[in-house]
Design an enzyme around this catalytic site. Structure first.
Site, PDB file in Angstrom:
ATOM      1  N   GLU A   8     -13.075 -36.616 -11.816  1.00 58.72           N
ATOM      2  CA  GLU A   8     -13.629 -37.877 -12.790  1.00 58.72           C
ATOM      3  C   GLU A   8     -12.658 -37.770 -14.073  1.00 58.72           C
ATOM      4  O   GLU A   8     -12.384 -38.896 -14.669  1.00 58.72           O
ATOM      5  CB  GLU A   8     -15.107 -37.536 -13.025  1.00 58.72           C
ATOM      6  CG  GLU A   8     -15.851 -37.953 -12.173  1.00 58.72           C
ATOM      7  CD  GLU A   8     -17.064 -37.420 -11.773  1.00 58.72           C
ATOM      8  OE1 GLU A   8     -17.442 -36.632 -12.571  1.00 58.72           O
ATOM      9  OE2 GLU A   8     -17.875 -37.375 -10.779  1.00 58.72           O
ATOM     10  N   SER A  26     -20.720 -33.953  -2.416  1.00 60.26           N
ATOM     11  CA  SER A  26     -22.100 -33.990  -1.638  1.00 60.26           C
ATOM     12  C   SER A  26     -22.412 -32.842  -0.987  1.00 60.26           C
ATOM     13  O   SER A  26     -23.053 -32.935   0.085  1.00 60.26           O
ATOM     14  CB  SER A  26     -21.739 -35.140  -0.570  1.00 60.26           C
ATOM     15  OG  SER A  26     -21.358 -36.472  -1.310  1.00 60.26           O
TER      16      SER A  26
HETATM   17  P1  PGA Z   1     -21.503 -34.200  -6.103  1.00 59.05           P
HETATM   18  O1  PGA Z   1     -20.233 -33.969  -7.180  1.00 59.05           O
HETATM   19  O2  PGA Z   1     -22.124 -32.999  -5.669  1.00 59.05           O
HETATM   20  O3  PGA Z   1     -22.309 -35.079  -6.800  1.00 59.05           O
HETATM   21  O4  PGA Z   1     -20.559 -35.015  -4.902  1.00 59.05           O
HETATM   22  C1  PGA Z   1     -19.551 -32.639  -7.007  1.00 59.05           C
HETATM   23  C2  PGA Z   1     -18.788 -32.896  -8.087  1.00 59.05           C
HETATM   24  O5  PGA Z   1     -18.325 -33.872  -9.012  1.00 59.05           O
HETATM   25  O6  PGA Z   1     -18.050 -31.717  -8.483  1.00 59.05           O
END
Ligand code: PGA
Length: 254
Positions: free
Chosen positions: A97, A213
């Site tokens: 991100e 996830s």
């Molecule tokens: P998520 O995010 O478990 O919601 O897929 C993982 C992360 O961004 O580290």
């Protein structure tokens, strides 16, 4: 080679300082008996209160980002020394991100890794390919480039403190985790790259976490793989019941 297990929660931009403290007070007793390392990367404003309420527990508090400069005129940024003083022990660097929404590139992330190590913060270096790269068969090329650039010229003694997190971008927040086999292939490849750069001792010991996830239902199969030494968890780390379940489920595997 048996390595220790890490479960790292990444809260992203969720939870106020009050909510963070309440969550951690509830989580602490639930996981008291666990052997896995339990880390939580909280928003900046929650670091000091989170570190305070977890002082007697085994939960380790860290940050989700930092600037590479020691200090300076960088409005809105935060320095490693500030995180350390607030009680952070580790920092996530290069999360997808950050790369996608804030334009962070490997060379900048490398400077942050160097700075974090200099100031005594344990870096968790996040890497991973976009869906497009996977579909084009460029996964290994992307991972190699990320590892080589972000860990470039770091002395062996220092690189030993780094945790690597493989997070395929297409699996983050989508509910579609990589299959254990696919994740294991990527982890084994990352370990091979680390071996090539730093030798066997470093690559044998470096914890490589999977992210994308992860849930209480799939953590067992993931952490059961040879080269998967834990997980980095977003969504499923936001509820104390789910997060503790997840931690307990991973304990039964290794
Ligand atoms: P998520 O995010 O478990 O919601 O897929 C993982 C992360 O961004 O580290």
């Amino acid at each position: 080679m048996s390595r220790e297990i890490y479960v790292v929660g990444n809260w992203k931009m969720y939870k106020t300082a009050r909510e963070a403290a309440e969550f951690l007070e509830e989580l602490g007793p639930k996981i008291e008996q666990c052997k896995a390392h339990v880390y939580v990367a909280v928003p900046f404003t929650s670091i000091a209160p989170a570190a305070r309420v977890t002082k007697q527990s085994r939960i380790v508090i860290g940050a989700q980002n930092m600037n590479d400069a020691r200090e300076g005129a960088f409005t809105g940024e935060i320095a490693a020394i500030m995180l350390v003083e607030a009680g952070a022990k580790f920092v996530l660097l290069g999360h997808s991100e950050r790369r996608r929404f804030f334009g962070e590139e490997n060379r900048f992330i490398h400077q942050k890794v160097v700075r974090a190590l200099q100031e005594g913060l344990q870096p968790i270096l996040c890497i991973g390919e976009e869906l497009e790269a996977r579909e084009e068969g460029r996964t290994e090329e992307v991972l190699r480039e990320q590892i080589e650039t972000c860990l470039k010229d770091i002395p062996e003694e220092e690189v030993k403190k780094v945790l690597l997190a493989y997070e395929p971008v297409w699996a983050i927040g989508t509910g579609k985790a990589a299959s254990p086999k696919m994740a294991e292939e990527a982890h084994a490849f990352c370990r091979k790259c680390v071996h090539k750069l730093f030798g066997k001792e470093v690559s044998d010991h470096m914890p490589i976490l999977y992210g994308g996830s992860v849930k209480p239902e799939n953590i067992g199969d993931l952490v059961g793989q040879k080269d998967i030494d834990g997980v980095l968890v977003g969504g499923a780390s936001l509820d104390p019941q789910t997060f503790s379940e997840l931690i307990l489920n991973c304990e039964s595997v290794k």
